[in-house]
Design a protein around this motif. Structure first.
Motif, PDB file in Angstrom:
ATOM      1  N   MET A   1       0.855  -1.173   0.000  1.00  0.00           N
ATOM      2  CA  MET A   1       0.000   0.000   0.000  1.00  0.00           C
ATOM      3  C   MET A   1       0.898   1.232   0.000  1.00  0.00           C
ATOM      4  O   MET A   1       1.860   1.314   0.732  1.00  0.00           O
ATOM      5  CB  MET A   1      -0.873  -0.039   1.256  1.00  0.00           C
ATOM      6  CG  MET A   1      -1.808   1.126   1.344  1.00  0.00           C
ATOM      7  SD  MET A   1      -2.843   1.220   2.823  1.00  0.00           S
ATOM      8  CE  MET A   1      -2.984  -0.402   3.417  1.00  0.00           C
ATOM      9  N   SER A   2       0.538   2.176  -0.822  1.00  0.00           N
ATOM     10  CA  SER A   2       1.356   3.374  -0.911  1.00  0.00           C
ATOM     11  C   SER A   2       1.069   4.303   0.263  1.00  0.00           C
ATOM     12  O   SER A   2       0.046   4.198   0.924  1.00  0.00           O
ATOM     13  CB  SER A   2       1.064   4.110  -2.225  1.00  0.00           C
ATOM     14  OG  SER A   2      -0.204   4.716  -2.167  1.00  0.00           O
ATOM     15  N   GLU A   3       1.977   5.224   0.520  1.00  0.00           N
ATOM     16  CA  GLU A   3       1.776   6.212   1.584  1.00  0.00           C
ATOM     17  C   GLU A   3       0.523   7.037   1.315  1.00  0.00           C
ATOM     18  O   GLU A   3      -0.204   7.400   2.228  1.00  0.00           O
ATOM     19  CB  GLU A   3       2.986   7.144   1.693  1.00  0.00           C
ATOM     20  CG  GLU A   3       4.188   6.504   2.346  1.00  0.00           C
ATOM     21  CD  GLU A   3       3.922   6.083   3.782  1.00  0.00           C
ATOM     22  OE1 GLU A   3       3.325   6.867   4.557  1.00  0.00           O
ATOM     23  OE2 GLU A   3       4.304   4.966   4.136  1.00  0.00           O
ATOM     24  N   GLU A   4       0.260   7.309   0.035  1.00  0.00           N
ATOM     25  CA  GLU A   4      -0.911   8.099  -0.322  1.00  0.00           C
ATOM     26  C   GLU A   4      -2.191   7.384   0.111  1.00  0.00           C
ATOM     27  O   GLU A   4      -3.091   7.980   0.670  1.00  0.00           O
ATOM     28  CB  GLU A   4      -0.916   8.337  -1.829  1.00  0.00           C
ATOM     29  CG  GLU A   4      -2.081   9.176  -2.299  1.00  0.00           C
ATOM     30  CD  GLU A   4      -1.999   9.443  -3.790  1.00  0.00           C
ATOM     31  OE1 GLU A   4      -2.949   9.055  -4.485  1.00  0.00           O
ATOM     32  OE2 GLU A   4      -0.998  10.010  -4.237  1.00  0.00           O
ATOM     33  N   ASP A   5      -2.282   6.065  -0.139  1.00  0.00           N
ATOM     34  CA  ASP A   5      -3.466   5.304   0.260  1.00  0.00           C
ATOM     35  C   ASP A   5      -3.608   5.261   1.778  1.00  0.00           C
ATOM     36  O   ASP A   5      -4.706   5.318   2.300  1.00  0.00           O
ATOM     37  CB  ASP A   5      -3.409   3.876  -0.281  1.00  0.00           C
ATOM     38  CG  ASP A   5      -3.719   3.800  -1.766  1.00  0.00           C
ATOM     39  OD1 ASP A   5      -4.201   4.807  -2.324  1.00  0.00           O
ATOM     40  OD2 ASP A   5      -3.480   2.744  -2.361  1.00  0.00           O
ATOM     41  N   LYS A   6      -2.499   5.149   2.500  1.00  0.00           N
ATOM     42  CA  LYS A   6      -2.552   5.067   3.955  1.00  0.00           C
ATOM     43  C   LYS A   6      -3.161   6.321   4.568  1.00  0.00           C
ATOM     44  O   LYS A   6      -3.796   6.251   5.602  1.00  0.00           O
ATOM     45  CB  LYS A   6      -1.156   4.856   4.534  1.00  0.00           C
ATOM     46  CG  LYS A   6      -0.622   3.468   4.331  1.00  0.00           C
ATOM     47  CD  LYS A   6       0.734   3.342   4.976  1.00  0.00           C
ATOM     48  CE  LYS A   6       1.334   1.976   4.726  1.00  0.00           C
ATOM     49  NZ  LYS A   6       2.649   1.826   5.308  1.00  0.00           N
ATOM     50  N   GLU A   7      -2.967   7.449   3.941  1.00  0.00           N
ATOM     51  CA  GLU A   7      -3.394   8.715   4.523  1.00  0.00           C
ATOM     52  C   GLU A   7      -4.734   9.202   3.977  1.00  0.00           C
ATOM     53  O   GLU A   7      -5.279  10.159   4.484  1.00  0.00           O
ATOM     54  CB  GLU A   7      -2.321   9.776   4.280  1.00  0.00           C
ATOM     55  CG  GLU A   7      -1.020   9.440   4.983  1.00  0.00           C
ATOM     56  CD  GLU A   7       0.066  10.438   4.683  1.00  0.00           C
ATOM     57  OE1 GLU A   7      -0.195  11.442   3.993  1.00  0.00           O
ATOM     58  OE2 GLU A   7       1.187  10.213   5.137  1.00  0.00           O
ATOM     59  N   GLN A   8      -5.277   8.571   2.967  1.00  0.00           N
ATOM     60  CA  GLN A   8      -6.507   9.051   2.351  1.00  0.00           C
ATOM     61  C   GLN A   8      -7.718   8.740   3.210  1.00  0.00           C
ATOM     62  O   GLN A   8      -7.867   7.634   3.721  1.00  0.00           O
ATOM     63  CB  GLN A   8      -6.715   8.422   0.979  1.00  0.00           C
ATOM     64  CG  GLN A   8      -6.229   9.261  -0.135  1.00  0.00           C
ATOM     65  CD  GLN A   8      -6.674   8.693  -1.471  1.00  0.00           C
ATOM     66  OE1 GLN A   8      -6.776   7.502  -1.663  1.00  0.00           O
ATOM     67  NE2 GLN A   8      -6.912   9.577  -2.408  1.00  0.00           N
ATOM     68  N   GLN A   9      -8.570   9.725   3.355  1.00  0.00           N
ATOM     69  CA  GLN A   9      -9.838   9.548   4.041  1.00  0.00           C
ATOM     70  C   GLN A   9     -10.934  10.171   3.192  1.00  0.00           C
ATOM     71  O   GLN A   9     -10.703  11.142   2.484  1.00  0.00           O
ATOM     72  CB  GLN A   9      -9.818  10.185   5.421  1.00  0.00           C
ATOM     73  CG  GLN A   9      -8.881   9.477   6.381  1.00  0.00           C
ATOM     74  CD  GLN A   9      -8.992  10.018   7.783  1.00  0.00           C
ATOM     75  OE1 GLN A   9      -9.100  11.220   7.976  1.00  0.00           O
ATOM     76  NE2 GLN A   9      -8.969   9.133   8.751  1.00  0.00           N
ATOM     77  N   ILE A  10     -12.117   9.567   3.282  1.00  0.00           N
ATOM     78  CA  ILE A  10     -13.261  10.019   2.513  1.00  0.00           C
ATOM     79  C   ILE A  10     -14.461  10.076   3.441  1.00  0.00           C
ATOM     80  O   ILE A  10     -14.657   9.184   4.270  1.00  0.00           O
ATOM     81  CB  ILE A  10     -13.534   9.059   1.343  1.00  0.00           C
ATOM     82  CG1 ILE A  10     -12.400   9.151   0.325  1.00  0.00           C
ATOM     83  CG2 ILE A  10     -14.873   9.348   0.693  1.00  0.00           C
ATOM     84  CD1 ILE A  10     -12.547   8.232  -0.853  1.00  0.00           C
ATOM     85  N   THR A  11     -15.254  11.111   3.306  1.00  0.00           N
ATOM     86  CA  THR A  11     -16.488  11.218   4.059  1.00  0.00           C
ATOM     87  C   THR A  11     -17.640  10.751   3.180  1.00  0.00           C
ATOM     88  O   THR A  11     -17.827  11.259   2.075  1.00  0.00           O
ATOM     89  CB  THR A  11     -16.746  12.676   4.503  1.00  0.00           C
ATOM     90  OG1 THR A  11     -15.642  13.115   5.304  1.00  0.00           O
ATOM     91  CG2 THR A  11     -18.031  12.783   5.304  1.00  0.00           C
ATOM     92  N   LEU A  12     -18.377   9.750   3.670  1.00  0.00           N
ATOM     93  CA  LEU A  12     -19.555   9.260   2.960  1.00  0.00           C
ATOM     94  C   LEU A  12     -20.800   9.791   3.657  1.00  0.00           C
ATOM     95  O   LEU A  12     -20.841   9.891   4.886  1.00  0.00           O
ATOM     96  CB  LEU A  12     -19.602   7.736   2.954  1.00  0.00           C
ATOM     97  CG  LEU A  12     -18.465   7.013   2.229  1.00  0.00           C
ATOM     98  CD1 LEU A  12     -18.710   5.506   2.243  1.00  0.00           C
ATOM     99  CD2 LEU A  12     -18.316   7.499   0.804  1.00  0.00           C
ATOM    100  N   VAL A  13     -21.793  10.126   2.874  1.00  0.00           N
ATOM    101  CA  VAL A  13     -23.059  10.628   3.403  1.00  0.00           C
ATOM    102  C   VAL A  13     -24.133   9.601   3.063  1.00  0.00           C
ATOM    103  O   VAL A  13     -24.309   9.251   1.895  1.00  0.00           O
ATOM    104  CB  VAL A  13     -23.412  12.003   2.797  1.00  0.00           C
ATOM    105  CG1 VAL A  13     -24.722  12.518   3.365  1.00  0.00           C
ATOM    106  CG2 VAL A  13     -22.283  13.000   3.041  1.00  0.00           C
TER     107      VAL A  13
END
Length: 97
Positions: A1-13
């Protein structure tokens, strides 16, 4: 897993307007379906707990970012089967680390 994937967060509604923060487990592209996919899990999940992982296809934004693009539900059984195989391979690879 890349560092970018480790830090990504998404808000779902959800359909009631409730927001929940999710972490991106990983993303991948499928040449067979010509789509990008992402696996998400709740950001408040405990490390030792069973985690509900959700899968979506997505259209990245103009800069190629998944977190600002459009998420779509996976609708076909064949796509689900492919996504489950990728997830199982990913989880199996991480168990060996």
């Amino acid at each position: 897993m890349s560092e970018e994937d480790k830090e990504q967060q998404i808000t779902l509604v959800d359909e009631h307007g409730n927001e929940e923060l999710y972490n991106v487990l990983f993303t991948f592209d499928s040449e067979d379906y010509g789509k990008s996919y992402m696996f998400l899990y709740p950001s408040d999940a405990e490390d030792d707990a069973e985690v509900d992982i959700q899968a979506y296809s997505y259209v990245p934004d103009a800069d190629g970012n998944a977190d600002e693009g459009q998420l779509n539900e996976i609708e076909s059984d064949d796509e689900w089967k492919m996504a489950e195989e990728v997830l199982n391979t990913f989880l199996g690879d991480n168990d060996e680390d």
